[in-house]
Motif scaffolding. Structure first.
Motif, short mmCIF file in Angstrom:
data_model
loop_
_atom_site.label_atom_id
_atom_site.label_comp_id
_atom_site.label_asym_id
_atom_site.label_seq_id
_atom_site.Cartn_x
_atom_site.Cartn_y
_atom_site.Cartn_z
N LEU A 193 57.72 -9.05 -42.63
CA LEU A 193 56.73 -10.10 -42.47
C LEU A 193 56.77 -10.67 -41.05
O LEU A 193 55.73 -10.85 -40.41
N SER A 194 57.96 -10.90 -40.52
CA SER A 194 58.09 -11.41 -39.15
C SER A 194 57.54 -10.42 -38.14
O SER A 194 56.84 -10.81 -37.20
N THR A 195 57.84 -9.14 -38.32
CA THR A 195 57.34 -8.11 -37.42
C THR A 195 55.82 -8.03 -37.48
O THR A 195 55.15 -7.94 -36.46
N SER A 196 55.27 -8.09 -38.69
CA SER A 196 53.82 -8.04 -38.86
C SER A 196 53.15 -9.19 -38.12
O SER A 196 52.17 -9.00 -37.42
N ASN A 197 53.70 -10.38 -38.25
CA ASN A 197 53.10 -11.54 -37.61
C ASN A 197 53.29 -11.54 -36.10
O ASN A 197 52.54 -12.20 -35.38
N ALA A 198 54.29 -10.82 -35.60
CA ALA A 198 54.54 -10.76 -34.15
C ALA A 198 53.73 -9.67 -33.48
O ALA A 198 53.67 -9.59 -32.26
N THR A 199 53.09 -8.82 -34.25
CA THR A 199 52.30 -7.72 -33.71
C THR A 199 50.88 -8.20 -33.47
O THR A 199 50.26 -8.73 -34.39
N PRO A 200 50.35 -8.02 -32.25
CA PRO A 200 48.99 -8.53 -31.97
C PRO A 200 47.91 -7.94 -32.86
O PRO A 200 46.89 -8.57 -33.08
N SER A 201 48.14 -6.75 -33.42
CA SER A 201 47.11 -6.11 -34.23
C SER A 201 47.27 -6.39 -35.73
O SER A 201 46.63 -5.75 -36.55
N SER A 202 48.11 -7.36 -36.07
CA SER A 202 48.34 -7.64 -37.48
C SER A 202 48.73 -9.10 -37.67
O SER A 202 49.34 -9.71 -36.79
N CYS A 203 48.35 -9.66 -38.80
CA CYS A 203 48.80 -11.01 -39.15
C CYS A 203 48.78 -11.16 -40.65
O CYS A 203 48.09 -10.44 -41.36
N SER A 204 49.57 -12.09 -41.12
CA SER A 204 49.61 -12.41 -42.54
C SER A 204 49.18 -13.86 -42.71
O SER A 204 49.44 -14.69 -41.85
N LEU A 205 48.51 -14.13 -43.81
CA LEU A 205 47.99 -15.47 -44.05
C LEU A 205 48.17 -15.78 -45.53
O LEU A 205 47.99 -14.91 -46.38
N SER A 206 48.57 -17.00 -45.81
CA SER A 206 48.65 -17.41 -47.20
C SER A 206 47.88 -18.71 -47.37
O SER A 206 47.72 -19.48 -46.42
N ALA A 207 47.37 -18.92 -48.57
CA ALA A 207 46.66 -20.16 -48.90
C ALA A 207 47.54 -20.96 -49.83
O ALA A 207 48.15 -20.43 -50.76
N ASN A 208 47.61 -22.25 -49.58
CA ASN A 208 48.45 -23.14 -50.36
C ASN A 208 47.60 -24.21 -51.02
O ASN A 208 46.69 -24.76 -50.40
N THR A 209 47.90 -24.49 -52.27
CA THR A 209 47.27 -25.58 -53.00
C THR A 209 48.39 -26.42 -53.58
O THR A 209 49.24 -25.92 -54.30
N ARG A 210 48.39 -27.69 -53.22
CA ARG A 210 49.43 -28.62 -53.69
C ARG A 210 50.84 -28.08 -53.45
O ARG A 210 51.72 -28.17 -54.29
N GLY A 211 51.05 -27.47 -52.27
CA GLY A 211 52.37 -26.96 -51.91
C GLY A 211 52.75 -25.64 -52.53
O GLY A 211 53.86 -25.16 -52.34
N GLU A 212 51.85 -25.01 -53.26
CA GLU A 212 52.14 -23.73 -53.92
C GLU A 212 51.29 -22.64 -53.28
O GLU A 212 50.10 -22.81 -53.07
N VAL A 213 51.93 -21.50 -52.94
CA VAL A 213 51.18 -20.36 -52.42
C VAL A 213 50.35 -19.79 -53.56
O VAL A 213 50.88 -19.42 -54.61
N VAL A 214 49.02 -19.73 -53.36
CA VAL A 214 48.14 -19.27 -54.43
C VAL A 214 47.38 -18.00 -54.07
O VAL A 214 46.74 -17.39 -54.91
N ALA A 215 47.44 -17.59 -52.80
CA ALA A 215 46.78 -16.36 -52.36
C ALA A 215 47.40 -15.92 -51.05
O ALA A 215 47.93 -16.74 -50.30
N ALA A 216 47.34 -14.63 -50.77
CA ALA A 216 47.87 -14.11 -49.52
C ALA A 216 47.11 -12.85 -49.14
O ALA A 216 46.57 -12.16 -49.99
N LEU A 217 47.07 -12.60 -47.83
CA LEU A 217 46.50 -11.35 -47.35
C LEU A 217 47.20 -10.93 -46.09
O LEU A 217 47.82 -11.75 -45.40
#
Length: 127
Positions: free
Chosen positions: A29-53
């Motif tokens: 996950l750290s490598t993916s986010n450090a690569t300019p051609s890739s990123c990870s994103l999560s959505a949080n509702t009330r402090g809980e991760v409810v979706a990710a891509l």
């Protein structure tokens, strides 16, 4: 990472293939986010991760979960599509397991068209 893996395990396909996160998953996950051609994103509702891509920008030669019905996926996809446009992308390529028919309807509603069939071969047995 544990919350993202929990989302991945929250359907019959993911329950069979996903395992508990470990140091290697965190590093990935750290490598993916450090690569300019890739990123990870999560959505949080009330402090809980409810979706990710995970969004990867792949140059192309040919063309130079869990809280359904609450618009979380729509918002994630809208963000990803806007980000891809900002990066100058001319095509979005989405992969999804053939068994996820409900998810495929969601993708079609976002404007994605099913254009390919894929094949894979497991090289090892899951733990």
């Amino acid at each position: 990472m544990p919350a993202i893996v929990a989302l991945l395990r929250d359907d019959p396909l993911g329950a069979r293939r996903e395992r508990e996160p470990d140091d290697a998953a965190d590093a990935l996950l750290s490598t993916s986010n450090a690569t300019p051609s890739s990123c990870s994103l999560s959505a949080n509702t009330r402090g809980e991760v409810v979706a990710a891509l995970q969004l990867s920008f792949q140059p192309g030669l040919a063309r130079a979960g869990r809280l359904r019905g609450q618009s979380v996926g729509r918002q994630l996809f809208a963000w990803a599509i806007d980000r891809a446009r900002q990066e100058g992308a001319t095509m979005l390529h989405l992969t999804s397991d053939a068994s996820r028919t409900d998810t495929h309807r969601f993708y079609a509603e976002r404007g994605f068209e099913q254009t390919h069939s894929g094949f894979k071969m497991p090289l090892c047995q899951p733990d």
